[in-house]
Design an enzyme around this catalytic site. Structure first.
Site, PDB file in Angstrom:
ATOM      1  N   HIS A 356      -7.315   0.198   0.032  1.00 20.97           N
ATOM      2  CA  HIS A 356      -7.745  -0.791   0.052  1.00 20.97           C
ATOM      3  C   HIS A 356      -7.059  -1.258   2.159  1.00 20.97           C
ATOM      4  CE1 HIS A 356      -3.869  -3.450  -0.456  1.00 20.97           C
ATOM      5  NE2 HIS A 356      -3.962  -3.309  -0.788  1.00 20.97           N
ATOM      6  N   ASP A 366       1.793  -0.088   2.537  1.00 21.91           N
ATOM      7  CA  ASP A 366       0.739  -1.112   1.376  1.00 21.91           C
ATOM      8  C   ASP A 366      -0.339  -2.104   2.364  1.00 21.91           C
ATOM      9  OD1 ASP A 366      -0.336  -2.125  -0.519  1.00 21.91           O
ATOM     10  OD2 ASP A 366       1.214  -3.416  -1.217  1.00 21.91           O
ATOM     11  N   GLU A 403      -7.759  -6.681  -1.644  1.00 23.89           N
ATOM     12  CA  GLU A 403      -7.481  -6.076  -3.144  1.00 23.89           C
ATOM     13  C   GLU A 403      -6.163  -7.503  -3.306  1.00 23.89           C
ATOM     14  OE1 GLU A 403      -4.362  -3.373  -5.260  1.00 23.89           O
ATOM     15  OE2 GLU A 403      -4.267  -4.672  -3.447  1.00 23.89           O
ATOM     16  N   GLU A 404      -5.181  -7.352  -2.701  1.00 25.34           N
ATOM     17  CA  GLU A 404      -4.431  -7.801  -2.386  1.00 25.34           C
ATOM     18  C   GLU A 404      -4.181  -9.237  -3.646  1.00 25.34           C
ATOM     19  OE1 GLU A 404      -2.010  -6.873  -2.556  1.00 25.34           O
ATOM     20  OE2 GLU A 404      -1.176  -5.869  -0.439  1.00 25.34           O
ATOM     21  N   ASP A 432      -3.359   3.383  -2.317  1.00 26.71           N
ATOM     22  CA  ASP A 432      -2.746   2.680  -1.809  1.00 26.71           C
ATOM     23  C   ASP A 432      -1.852   2.731  -1.365  1.00 26.71           C
ATOM     24  OD1 ASP A 432      -1.977   0.028  -1.344  1.00 26.71           O
ATOM     25  OD2 ASP A 432      -3.074  -0.746  -3.708  1.00 26.71           O
ATOM     26  N   HIS A 516       5.541  -6.282   0.596  1.00 25.88           N
ATOM     27  CA  HIS A 516       4.998  -7.802   0.384  1.00 25.88           C
ATOM     28  C   HIS A 516       5.856  -8.411   1.611  1.00 25.88           C
ATOM     29  CE1 HIS A 516       2.067  -6.929  -2.772  1.00 25.88           C
ATOM     30  NE2 HIS A 516       1.647  -6.268  -2.314  1.00 25.88           N
TER      31      HIS A 516
END
Length: 709
Positions: A356, A366, A403-404, A432, A516
């Protein structure tokens, strides 16, 4: 035949000699042609060679992809999609955008105020701070305010109770301590389980709101943090989704086209996949302030913080928090980028690679470490094509969006193409977070274990060039440990858990401290994640090599004996849970034993075909069909009880942890309910779930045998 070569006076014998000579010449030419054509193994070795690998181009791709924050639905993420599209097209790969129109949420306002006796109220800024010299300070304002996607809008006011990681067992321990969270606001720390389940578990216990902090013990290190060290800074916040479903929550089971049917927000809430109480993520600095406002019993040692932390007490209070969150739901356009390299022998068989693109902030680890690796794989495949390689089967390169938020882009694509994929997909290979540090990790459905190990033996270890990835793997774990894909943590979910496609997931480094947060940027990757970008090179090499084997091998490199042995272990683990409950595991055990026999039989058939000089094309196709379709047979059209979207009866998320994975999830759910209620009906349900699993395992055996009963 060949009369035009002969003079009219030639005798029959002479004619025969000429014909034989002609046949020999033609046969020799054909043999020479085949002998001079490179074997597929030549191209596979070339793919992982230094001559095709480029860490500089991977670094350049990552730098471009992470210039701006690019959350799903944003202009910056559309620009990133255009970059991926143009890059794939520059490698002569036919590429297109597959758009969907999905319900995404964004923050409108949020606040968090702590009130303590004899102290002025503390209103937290909820801001992640830029650091001196931060090259991304100029675009930091484009980052969405810290929030939880799909969080419930509303206000929660109440005394704070510390609940550790917010797991079911943590609430059991609190109950034993005499602490009730009903009407309270819980303070939980990230880790162990999915954030959405932290909020859901709090709601189930009667809490009115949830605050989740990034504990310094787990993420903050000791004394120094980014940009000096890899650790999360004091104001760093892990944002993310609290939606526990897969795909657009307003289109459950069907694709989100522009004018499609949608269910209401009220129906979404009734689905049980979105929280019913408000929540906010906060930093470890803010969590520390709230923790110091708590009294009550001292938490147990395993609930405590790290060096320099206050003593963790469970409360309740006397600190009281006022949490307010207001979000908005928007139907946003998302864009999957799809590139297709058509197979020449079996174009109707698909080997799919996916990663993604969307990120909560800059997304260096990520997910764009994986995006950069995907583009590297594409570039190397292009170079192979220029040298004459053509894949036997079709290779599809997918760059997912949203995706998140809840695996949305991949799920919508699978739902839209469900029948085509169910009949044609050979395997799905996911990356990922490609790189977050050292140490190779792999998860897969078991029939791919052997293939992954073989590939790991061919690719150099990026941190020690004197050995392979496999060598370093076994040095750290004694034997290769391959995880399973029951969790809902990435884009393999729709492929494995919904339609039953064999799948794998690869990475280096596992979890990382700035996950994140706004500090997951190119600087962090360049300093701490992979300074030389050789781990990225290794991921691309292994990912692409596994794909090439699946695309080019005459017979698919699947081994279902690994599956049978795995299920035997899982069945054995069930025995203690159903002991003295009038439950029999015999149907399950018998079906798994039959699967073992079927796996051995098809392996013998494969050896026979591989050992023969002349390959029977029809037999090869039939064997491959049986190998490909066997994974589908683990699915049941009714799905898990109460969780209909999850069709796979072997691998699915744990009921109380979307990141967690349980074998036989339906059986596990039924046992949990039976232990809680301890009724005859509940234990009958356990037996029913055992029968359900045994039936799908039997179907897998029949598929491998390739015979009707």
């Amino acid at each position: 035949m060949f009369k035009w070569l002969l003079p009219e006076s030639c005798s029959t014998l002479e004619m025969f000699k000429v014909v034989i000579s002609s046949f020999i010449a033609i046969a020799t030419s054909i043999c020479f042609l085949f002998l001079t054509l490179p074997r597929k193994s030549f191209y596979h070795s070339l793919f992982i060679s230094n001559s095709l690998s480029e860490n500089e181009s991977i670094s350049a791709h990552l730098f471009v992809l992470t210039r701006r924050p690019h959350v799903a639905g944003s202009e910056a993420n559309a620009e990133a999609a255009a970059y991926v599209l143009s890059t794939l097209a520059s490698y002569d790969i036919p590429t297109h955008i597959a758009p969907y129109y999905t319900a995404l949420t964004y923050p409108v306002s949020r606040s968090l105020v702590l009130t303590r006796p004899h102290n002025s109220p503390t209103e937290f800024t909820l801001q992640q701070e830029v650091y001196e010299g931060d090259p991304y300070a100029v675009v930091a304002s484009e980052i969405e305010p810290t929030f939880h996607a799909y969080a419930k809008s509303g206000t929660a006011v109440g005394p704070v109770v510390y609940v550790n990681y917010g797991r079911v067992e943590d609430y059991v321990q609190l109950e034993e301590m005499g602490v009730n969270v009903s009407g309270k606001v819980v303070l939980a720390r990230y880790g162990k389980i999915f954030r959405g389940d932290i909020v859901e578990n709090a709601y189930a216990e009667g809490a009115t709101g949830a605050v989740i902090f990034t504990d310094k013990k787990d993420y903050g290190g000791e004394g120094k943090w980014f940009p000096d060290e890899k650790w999360m800074p004091p104001t760093g916040v892990q944002v993310g989704s609290v939606y526990s479903g897969a795909g657009d929550p307003t289109t459950p089971g069907w694709p989100s086209s522009e004018e499609c049917e949608r269910i209401s927000e009220e129906a979404v809430e009734k689905s049980g996949d979105v929280p019913l109480i408000p929540s906010l993520p906060i930093s470890w600095a803010d969590g520390d302030v709230i923790m110091r406002s708590l009294e009550g019993e001292v938490a147990s040692d395993d609930w405590q913080g790290g060096k320099g932390a206050p003593v963790y007490r469970v409360g309740p209070g006397p600190g009281v928090v006022n949490l307010t969150y207001q979000g908005k739901q928007v139907i946003s356009k998302i864009e999957n980028v799809i590139g297709i390299i058509r197979g020449v022998k079996e174009p109707d068989r698909f080997v799919i690679l996916g990663n993604h693109r969307d990120a909560w902030t800059f997304g260096a680890a990520d997910p764009n470490s994986g995006t950069a690796c995907l583009l590297e794989v594409a570039k190397r495949l292009w170079k192979l094509q220029k040298k004459g390689w053509k894949p036997r089967r079709t290779i599809i390169l997918c760059n997912w969006d949203a995706e998140e938020y809840g695996l949305i882009g991949s799920t919508e694509w699978v739902e839209e193409n469900r029948q085509m994929l169910a009949s044609r997909a050979v395997a799905y290979l996911n990356v990922d977070v490609a790189v977050a540090g050292a140490g190779f990790e792999a998860s897969a459905t078991p029939q791919l274990d052997q293939l992954i190990v073989q590939a790991a033996k061919q690719v150099r270890d990026p941190d020690n060039s004197s050995q392979t990835i496999y060598d370093s793997w076994i040095n750290s774990t004694n034997s290769p440990v391959i995880g399973r894909l029951g969790g809902g943590g990435s884009d393999y979910a729709a492929f494995v858990q919904h339609i039953g496609v064999p799948a794998a997931d690869f990475s280096f480094g596992g979890g990382y401290p700035v996950y994140h947060s706004m500090y997951d940027d190119f600087v962090w990757m360049n300093k701490f994640g992979d300074p030389m970008f050789q781990r990225h090179v290794a991921v691309a090499s292994l990912w692409g090599l596994v794909a090439l084997k699946l695309a080019d091998d005459l017979i698919l490199p699947f081994n279902y004996l690994s599956y049978a042995l795995e299920l035997q272990k899982s069945a054995e683990d069930l025995r203690s849970q159903v002991l003295n409950r009038g439950i029999t595991l015999l149907p399950l055990v018998n079906s798994i034993n039959e699967l073992e026999k079927a796996a051995i039989k098809i392996n013998d058939e494969i050896k026979a075909v591989e050992g023969s000089i002349w390959k029977d094309g029809q037999k090869v196709r039939e064997l491959n069909d049986r190998l490909m379709m066997a994974e589908r047979a683990f699915t049941d059209r009714e799905g898990l009880t109460g969780r209909w979207w999850y069709k796979h009866l072997i691998y699915a998320p744990s009921k109380h942890d979307d990141y967690g994975s349980k074998s036989f999830p339906g059986i596990d759910d039924a046992i949990e309910k039976a232990k809680a209620q301890n009724t005859t009906e509940c234990w009958h349900s356990v037996q029913h779930e055992i029968w359900r699993v045994s039936r799908v395992v039997t179907q897998v055996s029949l598929c491998l045998y390739g015979q009707l009963k």
